[in-house]
Design a protein around this motif. Structure first.
Motif, PDB file in Angstrom:
ATOM      1  N   THR A   1       3.106  10.343  -6.642  1.00  0.00           N
ATOM      2  CA  THR A   1       3.733  11.422  -7.415  1.00  0.00           C
ATOM      3  C   THR A   1       4.873  10.908  -8.276  1.00  0.00           C
ATOM      4  O   THR A   1       5.005  11.271  -9.445  1.00  0.00           O
ATOM      5  N   ALA A   2       5.711  10.039  -7.691  1.00  0.00           N
ATOM      6  CA  ALA A   2       6.903   9.590  -8.405  1.00  0.00           C
ATOM      7  C   ALA A   2       6.552   8.782  -9.648  1.00  0.00           C
ATOM      8  O   ALA A   2       7.215   8.910 -10.689  1.00  0.00           O
ATOM      9  N   ASN A   3       5.514   7.940  -9.563  1.00  0.00           N
ATOM     10  CA  ASN A   3       5.104   7.160 -10.733  1.00  0.00           C
ATOM     11  C   ASN A   3       4.711   8.066 -11.884  1.00  0.00           C
ATOM     12  O   ASN A   3       5.154   7.904 -13.023  1.00  0.00           O
ATOM     13  N   ASP A   4       3.821   9.019 -11.600  1.00  0.00           N
ATOM     14  CA  ASP A   4       3.380   9.958 -12.632  1.00  0.00           C
ATOM     15  C   ASP A   4       4.554  10.773 -13.157  1.00  0.00           C
ATOM     16  O   ASP A   4       4.657  11.026 -14.356  1.00  0.00           O
ATOM     17  N   PHE A   5       5.415  11.168 -12.241  1.00  0.00           N
ATOM     18  CA  PHE A   5       6.572  11.979 -12.617  1.00  0.00           C
ATOM     19  C   PHE A   5       7.482  11.216 -13.571  1.00  0.00           C
ATOM     20  O   PHE A   5       7.889  11.738 -14.606  1.00  0.00           O
ATOM     21  N   ARG A   6       7.814   9.972 -13.223  1.00  0.00           N
ATOM     22  CA  ARG A   6       8.729   9.200 -14.065  1.00  0.00           C
ATOM     23  C   ARG A   6       8.114   8.929 -15.433  1.00  0.00           C
ATOM     24  O   ARG A   6       8.787   9.029 -16.460  1.00  0.00           O
ATOM     25  N   ARG A   7       6.817   8.597 -15.445  1.00  0.00           N
ATOM     26  CA  ARG A   7       6.151   8.318 -16.715  1.00  0.00           C
ATOM     27  C   ARG A   7       6.192   9.546 -17.633  1.00  0.00           C
ATOM     28  O   ARG A   7       6.521   9.452 -18.813  1.00  0.00           O
ATOM     29  N   ARG A   8       5.865  10.697 -17.065  1.00  0.00           N
ATOM     30  CA  ARG A   8       5.871  11.935 -17.853  1.00  0.00           C
ATOM     31  C   ARG A   8       7.287  12.290 -18.314  1.00  0.00           C
ATOM     32  O   ARG A   8       7.502  12.683 -19.461  1.00  0.00           O
ATOM     33  N   SER A   9       8.271  12.128 -17.444  1.00  0.00           N
ATOM     34  CA  SER A   9       9.661  12.457 -17.780  1.00  0.00           C
ATOM     35  C   SER A   9      10.195  11.549 -18.883  1.00  0.00           C
ATOM     36  O   SER A   9      10.842  12.016 -19.825  1.00  0.00           O
ATOM     37  N   VAL A  10       9.931  10.238 -18.751  1.00  0.00           N
ATOM     38  CA  VAL A  10      10.428   9.285 -19.746  1.00  0.00           C
ATOM     39  C   VAL A  10       9.809   9.578 -21.106  1.00  0.00           C
ATOM     40  O   VAL A  10      10.496   9.569 -22.131  1.00  0.00           O
ATOM     41  N   ARG A  11       8.521   9.858 -21.119  1.00  0.00           N
ATOM     42  CA  ARG A  11       7.857  10.165 -22.391  1.00  0.00           C
ATOM     43  C   ARG A  11       8.475  11.419 -23.028  1.00  0.00           C
ATOM     44  O   ARG A  11       8.711  11.482 -24.235  1.00  0.00           O
ATOM     45  N   MET A  12       8.760  12.418 -22.197  1.00  0.00           N
ATOM     46  CA  MET A  12       9.334  13.657 -22.712  1.00  0.00           C
ATOM     47  C   MET A  12      10.756  13.431 -23.233  1.00  0.00           C
ATOM     48  O   MET A  12      11.148  13.975 -24.269  1.00  0.00           O
ATOM     49  N   LEU A  13      11.531  12.634 -22.516  1.00  0.00           N
ATOM     50  CA  LEU A  13      12.888  12.318 -22.969  1.00  0.00           C
ATOM     51  C   LEU A  13      12.858  11.584 -24.305  1.00  0.00           C
ATOM     52  O   LEU A  13      13.645  11.878 -25.212  1.00  0.00           O
ATOM     53  N   GLU A  14      11.943  10.624 -24.432  1.00  0.00           N
ATOM     54  CA  GLU A  14      11.820   9.888 -25.695  1.00  0.00           C
ATOM     55  C   GLU A  14      11.419  10.836 -26.828  1.00  0.00           C
ATOM     56  O   GLU A  14      11.896  10.706 -27.952  1.00  0.00           O
ATOM     57  N   ASP A  15      10.549  11.803 -26.535  1.00  0.00           N
ATOM     58  CA  ASP A  15      10.160  12.806 -27.543  1.00  0.00           C
ATOM     59  C   ASP A  15      11.363  13.620 -28.008  1.00  0.00           C
ATOM     60  O   ASP A  15      11.395  14.114 -29.141  1.00  0.00           O
TER      61      ASP A  15
END
Length: 445
Positions: free
Chosen positions: A162-176
């Motif tokens: 869960t944490a891997n997917d969560f961090r990947r999605r969060s980082v992408r959203m922050l960069e957006d």
């Protein structure tokens, strides 16, 4: 500013934005939002949006209720989690009185005042936060304990976790959202994660932290889990800090860098650290503003409890890292007490004010703590002159109440509100009969 406004209005039209959220923060650090129709945005730029400030925690007194929210066009971003259905954007706001004066209790204005004081001395203040938080299966507890999403540890890689997917999605959203991320990884506690934001000026960083918390909460909801920035949700595991790296620049020159200094730290840098150390106890009620914050500070697990500084010393309150020897731009100091639930505007204002006081008055930096401060006896710490941070919110408020630095930096209204609000929290906590007391005392007394 006119170009930025034009860009915002043009983007709203081109992207068919349906709602524009105006964001601001109350004194406790809770994000507030009011949504505007696109047709109202130009008027908001010109005149602000009026509302009753007395309904917001600490923002105004009842007899000074009317305030205006003025959107800052430089903070305009489309919110990626809203998707393409009814696209939604946000802008942070500055709060003013009807006559156009900055609202004295607007946390963003408190930080702006502190930054202006630094600018008067020729300094720009940059910050870089390392934000920790826990991912839980839900906001509900089982057998009185929150349930983390995993049992992984520091820097663990959990394929498909869960944490891997969560961090990947969060980082992408922050960069957006235009928020640059430096690192992300699993932290030491089960379900605990850390995401580090890149260096930025302190006002941008504070805005980014407020956005970060929202992104993390939104991604957690999206993935069916719950994210919390509570400082110490699990008794047996580390708390969540927000270690913040700081530096002062004079133009393009890092004022903390001196190639010949110990750890390449300049005299200004040493005085700044001395200011942080001297004033740390009195600002802790703001950097660690909840009853639960003191469970983290005094619960071990690398949380700083004593007022010391060091280099490669994780037990120190202030650390002077040396990541890139000889590279002046990277010189910084790291303040390790602040937790992830702090109001970043008020906290950064006070950290800056404490450091500047050290420079202004030429504070002398005490000797470096070279050993593990936690493992020393009280007598050893006393002999070395190591003071401690407050042991409870009540203790912290007592120290803050007598602080000229905090009163001057926050302003009378915010100062009084923080004291009153947090005293209510302490009174409510103190009145509780806890499970610990029942388990310890009920059957034997």
């Amino acid at each position: 500013m006119d170009k930025q406004r034009d860009f915002v209005l043009r983007t709203i039209e081109e992207r068919s934005v349906k709602f524009v959220r105006l964001w601001f923060t109350d004194v406790v650090g809770t994000l507030k939002s009011v949504a505007l129709a696109p047709a109202e945005v130009e008027g908001a730029f010109n005149e602000g949006v009026g509302f009753d400030g007395s309904a917001i925690e600490g923002l105004t007194r009842t007899n000074e209720a009317d305030v205006l929210a003025h959107p800052d066009p430089s903070t305009f971003q489309i919110l990626p989690w809203r998707g393409e259905i009814d696209p939604t954007a946000r802008m942070f706001c500055d709060i003013t009185t009807p006559d156009g004066q900055p609202a004295v209790a607007d946390p963003r204005n408190v930080l702006k005042r502190a930054l202006a004081a630094a600018a008067d001395r020729g300094f720009t203040f940059y910050t870089h936060p390392e934000i920790e938080f826990y991912l839980l299966k839900s906001s509900k507890v089982e057998n009185g304990v929150p349930v983390p999403v995993d049992s992984a540890g520091y820097f663990d890689n959990v394929p498909g976790g869960t944490a891997n997917d969560f961090r990947r999605r969060s980082v992408r959203m922050l960069e957006d959202l235009g928020i640059s991320v430096e690192f992300s990884h699993h932290e030491a506690g089960p379900g605990q994660n850390e995401i580090d934001l890149r260096y930025a000026d302190a006002l941008t960083t504070a805005d980014n932290i407020m956005t970060f918390r929202t992104v993390v909460k939104e991604v957690a909801i999206e993935q069916g889990v719950y994210a919390t920035f509570m400082p110490k949700p699990l008794t047996a595991h580390p708390g969540s800090g927000m270690h913040t790296h700081m530096s002062l620049f004079e133009g393009d020159t890092n004022a903390f860098f001196d190639a010949s200094g110990q750890y390449q730290l300049s005299t200004i840098g040493k005085q700044f650290v001395a200011g942080l150390l001297r004033h740390a106890p009195e600002i802790t009620a703001v950097t660690n503003q909840f009853v639960n914050s003191y469970k983290r500070l005094w619960g071990g697990d690398e949380a700083p409890s004593y007022v010391t500084w060091g280099h490669n010393n994780r037990s120190a309150l202030v650390r002077v890292p040396l990541y890139k020897p000889g590279k002046g731009q990277s010189a910084r100091v790291e303040y390790r007490a602040i937790d992830s639930a702090a109001n970043p505007y008020l906290s950064y204002a006070l950290l800056l004010a404490a450091g500047l006081k050290g420079i202004e008055n030429g504070y002398e930096l005490p000797a470096e703590a070279e050993g593990d401060v936690w493992s020393m006896t009280p007598a050893e710490r006393k002999a070395l002159g190591y003071g401690s941070l407050p042991t409870s919110l009540d203790h912290a408020l007592t120290l803050m109440e007598d602080s000229e630095l905090v009163a001057e930096t926050l302003g009378e209204q915010v100062f009084e509100y923080v004291l009153a609000n947090k005293r209510r929290e302490w009174a409510g906590y103190r009145a509780q009969v806890t499970p610990f007391e029942l388990e310890s005392n009920l059957e034997i007394l």
